[in-house]
Design an enzyme around this catalytic site. Structure first.
Site, PDB file in Angstrom:
ATOM      1  N   TRP A   1     -17.757 -55.002  -7.801  1.00 59.73           N
ATOM      2  CA  TRP A   1     -17.562 -55.770  -6.576  1.00 59.73           C
ATOM      3  C   TRP A   1     -18.847 -55.557  -5.800  1.00 59.73           C
ATOM      4  O   TRP A   1     -19.075 -54.494  -5.225  1.00 59.73           O
ATOM      5  CB  TRP A   1     -16.353 -55.245  -5.809  1.00 59.73           C
ATOM      6  CG  TRP A   1     -16.085 -55.991  -4.544  1.00 59.73           C
ATOM      7  CD1 TRP A   1     -16.423 -55.625  -3.275  1.00 59.73           C
ATOM      8  CD2 TRP A   1     -15.390 -57.236  -4.426  1.00 59.73           C
ATOM      9  NE1 TRP A   1     -15.984 -56.569  -2.387  1.00 59.73           N
ATOM     10  CE2 TRP A   1     -15.346 -57.561  -3.055  1.00 59.73           C
ATOM     11  CE3 TRP A   1     -14.804 -58.108  -5.350  1.00 59.73           C
ATOM     12  CZ2 TRP A   1     -14.744 -58.728  -2.591  1.00 59.73           C
ATOM     13  CZ3 TRP A   1     -14.203 -59.249  -4.873  1.00 59.73           C
ATOM     14  CH2 TRP A   1     -14.173 -59.554  -3.516  1.00 59.73           C
TER      15      TRP A   1
ATOM     16  N   ARG B   1     -10.184 -53.689  -8.721  1.00 55.41           N
ATOM     17  CA  ARG B   1     -11.170 -53.019  -7.869  1.00 55.41           C
ATOM     18  C   ARG B   1     -12.476 -53.821  -7.750  1.00 55.41           C
ATOM     19  O   ARG B   1     -13.375 -53.441  -7.003  1.00 55.41           O
ATOM     20  CB  ARG B   1     -11.497 -51.631  -8.425  1.00 55.41           C
ATOM     21  CG  ARG B   1     -10.288 -50.713  -8.513  1.00 55.41           C
ATOM     22  CD  ARG B   1     -10.685 -49.366  -9.077  1.00 55.41           C
ATOM     23  NE  ARG B   1     -11.639 -48.707  -8.226  1.00 55.41           N
ATOM     24  CZ  ARG B   1     -11.340 -47.947  -7.182  1.00 55.41           C
ATOM     25  NH1 ARG B   1     -10.083 -47.723  -6.889  1.00 55.41           N
ATOM     26  NH2 ARG B   1     -12.284 -47.393  -6.454  1.00 55.41           N
TER      27      ARG B   1
ATOM     28  N   GLU C   1      -2.931 -60.727  16.372  1.00 56.22           N
ATOM     29  CA  GLU C   1      -3.023 -60.287  14.976  1.00 56.22           C
ATOM     30  C   GLU C   1      -1.708 -59.641  14.519  1.00 56.22           C
ATOM     31  O   GLU C   1      -1.250 -59.874  13.403  1.00 56.22           O
ATOM     32  CB  GLU C   1      -4.217 -59.320  14.821  1.00 56.22           C
ATOM     33  CG  GLU C   1      -4.407 -58.712  13.446  1.00 56.22           C
ATOM     34  CD  GLU C   1      -4.644 -59.729  12.331  1.00 56.22           C
ATOM     35  OE1 GLU C   1      -4.859 -60.918  12.600  1.00 56.22           O
ATOM     36  OE2 GLU C   1      -4.579 -59.302  11.156  1.00 56.22           O
TER      37      GLU C   1
ATOM     38  N   GLU D   1       3.585 -63.921   8.834  1.00 55.62           N
ATOM     39  CA  GLU D   1       3.193 -64.381   7.496  1.00 55.62           C
ATOM     40  C   GLU D   1       3.893 -63.626   6.370  1.00 55.62           C
ATOM     41  O   GLU D   1       4.133 -64.191   5.321  1.00 55.62           O
ATOM     42  CB  GLU D   1       1.664 -64.368   7.314  1.00 55.62           C
ATOM     43  CG  GLU D   1       1.023 -63.020   7.224  1.00 55.62           C
ATOM     44  CD  GLU D   1      -0.494 -63.103   7.053  1.00 55.62           C
ATOM     45  OE1 GLU D   1      -0.976 -63.973   6.325  1.00 55.62           O
ATOM     46  OE2 GLU D   1      -1.184 -62.261   7.653  1.00 55.62           O
TER      47      GLU D   1
ATOM     48  N   ASN E   1     -19.548 -46.081  -8.443  1.00 53.96           N
ATOM     49  CA  ASN E   1     -18.690 -46.698  -7.428  1.00 53.96           C
ATOM     50  C   ASN E   1     -19.016 -46.024  -6.101  1.00 53.96           C
ATOM     51  O   ASN E   1     -18.928 -44.807  -6.003  1.00 53.96           O
ATOM     52  CB  ASN E   1     -17.223 -46.478  -7.796  1.00 53.96           C
ATOM     53  CG  ASN E   1     -16.271 -46.793  -6.644  1.00 53.96           C
ATOM     54  OD1 ASN E   1     -15.245 -46.150  -6.492  1.00 53.96           O
ATOM     55  ND2 ASN E   1     -16.587 -47.756  -5.829  1.00 53.96           N
ATOM     56  N   GLY E   2     -19.414 -46.819  -5.103  1.00 55.35           N
ATOM     57  CA  GLY E   2     -19.750 -46.243  -3.797  1.00 55.35           C
ATOM     58  C   GLY E   2     -20.987 -46.928  -3.255  1.00 55.35           C
ATOM     59  O   GLY E   2     -21.372 -48.001  -3.708  1.00 55.35           O
TER      60      GLY E   2
ATOM     61  N   LYS F   1       0.537 -61.009  11.409  1.00 58.76           N
ATOM     62  CA  LYS F   1       0.977 -60.175  10.264  1.00 58.76           C
ATOM     63  C   LYS F   1       2.484 -60.287  10.094  1.00 58.76           C
ATOM     64  O   LYS F   1       2.986 -60.454   8.991  1.00 58.76           O
ATOM     65  CB  LYS F   1       0.628 -58.700  10.479  1.00 58.76           C
ATOM     66  CG  LYS F   1      -0.776 -58.220  10.286  1.00 58.76           C
ATOM     67  CD  LYS F   1      -1.396 -58.440   8.956  1.00 58.76           C
ATOM     68  CE  LYS F   1      -1.947 -59.818   8.834  1.00 58.76           C
ATOM     69  NZ  LYS F   1      -3.320 -60.076   8.974  1.00 58.76           N
TER      70      LYS F   1
ATOM     71  N   HIS G   1       4.559 -67.794  32.659  1.00 64.50           N
ATOM     72  CA  HIS G   1       4.212 -69.206  32.832  1.00 64.50           C
ATOM     73  C   HIS G   1       4.920 -70.094  31.804  1.00 64.50           C
ATOM     74  O   HIS G   1       4.453 -71.186  31.495  1.00 64.50           O
ATOM     75  CB  HIS G   1       2.691 -69.385  32.745  1.00 64.50           C
ATOM     76  CG  HIS G   1       1.965 -68.610  33.808  1.00 64.50           C
ATOM     77  ND1 HIS G   1       1.945 -68.995  35.124  1.00 64.50           N
ATOM     78  CD2 HIS G   1       1.297 -67.429  33.758  1.00 64.50           C
ATOM     79  CE1 HIS G   1       1.278 -68.107  35.841  1.00 64.50           C
ATOM     80  NE2 HIS G   1       0.876 -67.139  35.040  1.00 64.50           N
TER      81      HIS G   1
ATOM     82  N   LYS H   1      -4.992 -66.718  -0.704  1.00 63.96           N
ATOM     83  CA  LYS H   1      -5.937 -65.737  -0.162  1.00 63.96           C
ATOM     84  C   LYS H   1      -7.180 -66.416   0.377  1.00 63.96           C
ATOM     85  O   LYS H   1      -7.730 -66.005   1.383  1.00 63.96           O
ATOM     86  CB  LYS H   1      -6.300 -64.732  -1.264  1.00 63.96           C
ATOM     87  CG  LYS H   1      -7.184 -63.584  -0.806  1.00 63.96           C
ATOM     88  CD  LYS H   1      -6.402 -62.568  -0.007  1.00 63.96           C
ATOM     89  CE  LYS H   1      -7.277 -61.513   0.634  1.00 63.96           C
ATOM     90  NZ  LYS H   1      -6.646 -60.937   1.833  1.00 63.96           N
TER      91      LYS H   1
ATOM     92  N   CYS I   1     -15.682 -50.650  -6.645  1.00 67.00           N
ATOM     93  CA  CYS I   1     -15.885 -51.038  -8.043  1.00 67.00           C
ATOM     94  C   CYS I   1     -14.984 -50.117  -8.867  1.00 67.00           C
ATOM     95  O   CYS I   1     -14.422 -49.159  -8.341  1.00 67.00           O
ATOM     96  CB  CYS I   1     -17.316 -50.790  -8.478  1.00 67.00           C
ATOM     97  SG  CYS I   1     -18.519 -51.689  -7.505  1.00 67.00           S
TER      98      CYS I   1
HETATM   99  C1  F6R Z   1      -4.109 -63.511   7.535  1.00 67.41           C
HETATM  100  C2  F6R Z   1      -5.211 -63.992   6.708  1.00 67.41           C
HETATM  101  C3  F6R Z   1      -5.816 -65.303   7.043  1.00 67.41           C
HETATM  102  C4  F6R Z   1      -7.340 -65.265   6.891  1.00 67.41           C
HETATM  103  C5  F6R Z   1      -7.933 -66.668   7.062  1.00 67.41           C
HETATM  104  C6  F6R Z   1      -9.448 -66.658   7.017  1.00 67.41           C
HETATM  105  O1  F6R Z   1      -3.626 -62.285   7.089  1.00 67.41           O
HETATM  106  O2  F6R Z   1      -5.618 -63.361   5.773  1.00 67.41           O
HETATM  107  O3  F6R Z   1      -5.464 -65.724   8.328  1.00 67.41           O
HETATM  108  O4  F6R Z   1      -7.851 -64.375   7.852  1.00 67.41           O
HETATM  109  O5  F6R Z   1      -7.439 -67.510   6.063  1.00 67.41           O
HETATM  110  O6  F6R Z   1      -9.900 -66.220   5.787  1.00 67.41           O
HETATM  111  P1  F6R Z   1     -11.389 -65.715   5.604  1.00 67.41           P
HETATM  112  O7  F6R Z   1     -11.547 -64.497   6.455  1.00 67.41           O
HETATM  113  O8  F6R Z   1     -11.529 -65.441   4.139  1.00 67.41           O
HETATM  114  O9  F6R Z   1     -12.286 -66.814   6.078  1.00 67.41           O
END
Ligand code: F6R
Length: 603
Positions: free
Chosen positions: A83, A27, A476, A483, A109-110, A480, A499, A598, A2
């Protein structure tokens, strides 16, 4: 996470607090609030502040609030942008929180880890609670300690010292606090494991979670240390150390950052900042209490199915490897958008892993499981999100808002919560190692990704390989990289390359191999030699002091010396850092990669 902000001086505090909160919205932004009070004639230090704090608080974003929030009058004020972690976003759960009398107002905050026990005791003593938050216990504890001080005849500084020290003695967890107490002519600031900085202007003082709200008014910044408490009054700032109560000197620095770089804590992008927040985020997420009821349902399940997308799906795969190995419970992990094609075995518990709690495919999968009579769980970062309304049991990650589109801290926070489940079902396995992981992750962040990124940035294709739990970590790492850099990257189980994908290996196809000294080590070494024999440059991430791997690989990245389970998290962070640095070298829009959002709320 927060944001908190405070002001004391000669100006009207409310508009300054509102502007400050707007700077801190990154935040948290599910609700906001402020409290202001008028000082007295300013002469005597403590007995002259008039009136009760006036409190205004609301659900929603401060940036959407009307001008009515700035009208409260008073030259001392505190504010909060939230948050949610305890208690859904709502007007009543918004900060500031007050005691029974309304004479004390607190922003926080915490996380107060022992709030449930404290609340029980305070209620038994007659305190009346209004919210579901952990923070409200702070206001009532201060009320209790101030009453004790009054009964003991303590006044002025002695009374406030007594209340503050008893408060710090009682609270467990992390907290940055700003407090108004009727009769105290200024602000009280307390810091333990959450950020809090103070600003020194001309005849006015500021406090905030970071420098952004302060820099417009002054560049003179005082950084509090953990267990400091400070009084901001017309006489200036006095800082004391807990538990000694002795006055301490803290250096005042002149900071010439602009507001945008201050928001990012001096980092170039939010993604970098979020990568660097991971030691604290991981520990906070792992250490939290998990409901015994939830654990006993999972223990009794004949199998567990995880449904998730993207990075969250990879966190589910990591869970599978560890749960199957250490707890012997069968785990299936399904991409949420495919889950509706499959049958669900009787006795299965289903866990949705989702940072946002709003991913449409994950919500549909969890609803499907619920309709089939399964007990359903959510691991999410957003309190009150849609998934929390479907799930029977909700386990929160403590990552705070993640601004960058690419998941970093939310991913390791998901791993922390899922590992905590493994630990609780597996009779304490990993508990000691992961409780003590903080310095290992701090050391991990000292890694310089320059050499690895120099190789990756010129590639058109990159392979990421690992075995066992390092297979999902490779997935993963590849996600990263692709993307945020737009370089094609593919994660593979190391044994699968021969394979098919072997035909793609050339001196222009780097392979990032994660190979620590675990059970799979000997066969991973053979796999890496096979890849080298096809001419691929190998970047190997391995255990500290591994001479063989250093010899074979073109670039060897040693992890900090630590337990196997800690290496899993360190390796994840190293892969994030390589992807981030490569994207910066290529001039990509790191926080907002093209075509991505996002939160994916469409199927
Ligand atoms: C990759 C990324 C996405 C999310 C995916 C699921 O860096 O952020 O692959 O992991 O869109 O999103 P959530 O976790 O919000 O369901």
């Amino acid at each position: 996470m927060c944001g908190i902000v405070g002001y004391t001086g000669k100006r009207n505090a409310a508009p300054l607090i509102v502007e400050g909160l707007k700077c801190l919205e990154y935040r948290g932004y599910d609700s906001f609030g402020l409290a202001v009070m008028e000082s007295g004639d300013g002469s005597a230090g403590h007995e002259d502040a008039a009136g009760k704090p006036t409190v205004i608080k609301k659900q929603g974003r401060i940036s959407d609030a009307g001008s009515d929030v700035s009208v409260a009058c008073g030259n001392i004020g505190i504010g909060h942008t939230r948050w949610a972690t305890h208690g859904v976003p709502s007007d009543v759960n918004a900060h500031p929180h007050t005691d029974c009398s309304g004479d004390i107002a607190v922003v926080h905050n915490g996380i107060i880890e022992n709030y449930a026990e404290l609340k029980k005791v305070l209620i038994a003593e007659g305190h009346v609670f209004k919210s579901e938050t952990d923070t409200e216990v702070i206001a009532h504890l201060l009320e209790k300690f101030c009453n004790t001080a009054d009964a003991d005849g303590l006044i002025g500084d002695e009374k406030i010292d007594f209340a503050v020290k008893n408060l710090m003695n009682t609270l467990e967890g992390s907290f940055a606090l700003l407090i108004l107490i009727r009769g105290f002519n200024g602000l009280i600031a307390i810091k333990r494991f959450s950020p809090l900085v103070l600003g020194i202007g001309d005849d006015e003082l500021f406090a905030s979670s970071d420098m952004t709200p302060i820099l417009e008014h002054t560049q003179k910044i005082l950084f509090l240390e953990d267990n400091d408490y400070a009084y901001l009054t017309p006489d200036g700032i006095r800082v004391f150390g807990y538990p000694s109560g002795e006055a301490v000197e803290r250096e005042v620095k002149t900071v010439d950052w602009d507001v945008e770089s201050a928001k990012k804590g001096g980092y170039e992008y939010f993604m970098e900042k979020e990568i660097f927040e991971q030691p604290a985020v991981f520990v906070n997420s792992f250490r939290q209490k998990i409901d015994d009821g939830a654990i006993s349902v999972l223990k009794k399940a004949s199998s567990i199915t995880v449904v998730a997308c993207g990075s969250s799906y990879h966190a589910g795969l990591i869970f599978r490897y560890l749960m199957e190995k250490y707890c012997k419970i069968p785990v299936r992990v399904e991409i949420a958008s495919e889950f509706l094609n499959f049958t669900i075995a009787k006795g299965t518990a289903v866990i949705a892993v989702t940072q946002s709690g709003e991913t449409a495919d994950t919500l549909a999968a969890l609803r499907h499981a619920k309709a089939n009579g399964c007990p359903v769980f959510a691991v999410t970062n957003v309190l009150g999100s849609s998934v929390t309304r479907i799930a029977d049991y909700v386990l929160y990650t403590r990552a705070g808002p993640e601004i960058s589109v690419a998941a970093t801290k939310s991913f390791t926070a998901q791993c922390a919560v899922l590992l905590r489940i493994v630990s609780l079902i597996g009779k304490g396995i990993f508990e000691k190692e992961l409780f003590e992981i903080y310095p290992v992750l701090e050391e991990t962040l000292l890694f310089d990704p320059a050499d690895a990124s120099a190789v990756c940035k010129d590639a058109e294709n990159i392979f990421y390989v690992g075995r066992g739990v390092y297979y999902p970590i490779s997935l993963e790492g590849a996600l990263k990289m692709k993307e945020i850099t737009y370089i094609h990257a593919e994660g593979c189980a190391a044994g699968e390359l021969k394979h098919g994908p072997f035909s793609l290996l050339t001196p222009k196809t780097p392979v990032v191999a994660v190979c620590t000294k675990d059970d799979a080590y000997p066969v991973m070494i053979s796999n890496i030699k096979e890849m080298k024999a096809r001419g691929a440059p190998v970047i190997a991430i391995g255990s500290s002091g591994d001479k063989d791997l250093k010899e074979i690989a073109d670039i060897f990245i040693p992890l900090p010396r630590s337990e196997n389970i800690c290496e899993v998290i360190s390796a994840t962070i190293i892969l994030q850092m390589i992807a981030y640095n490569t994207a910066v070298l290529l001039g990509r829009d790191v926080d907002k990669p093209r075509n991505l959002a996002k939160s994916v709320t469409v199927i």
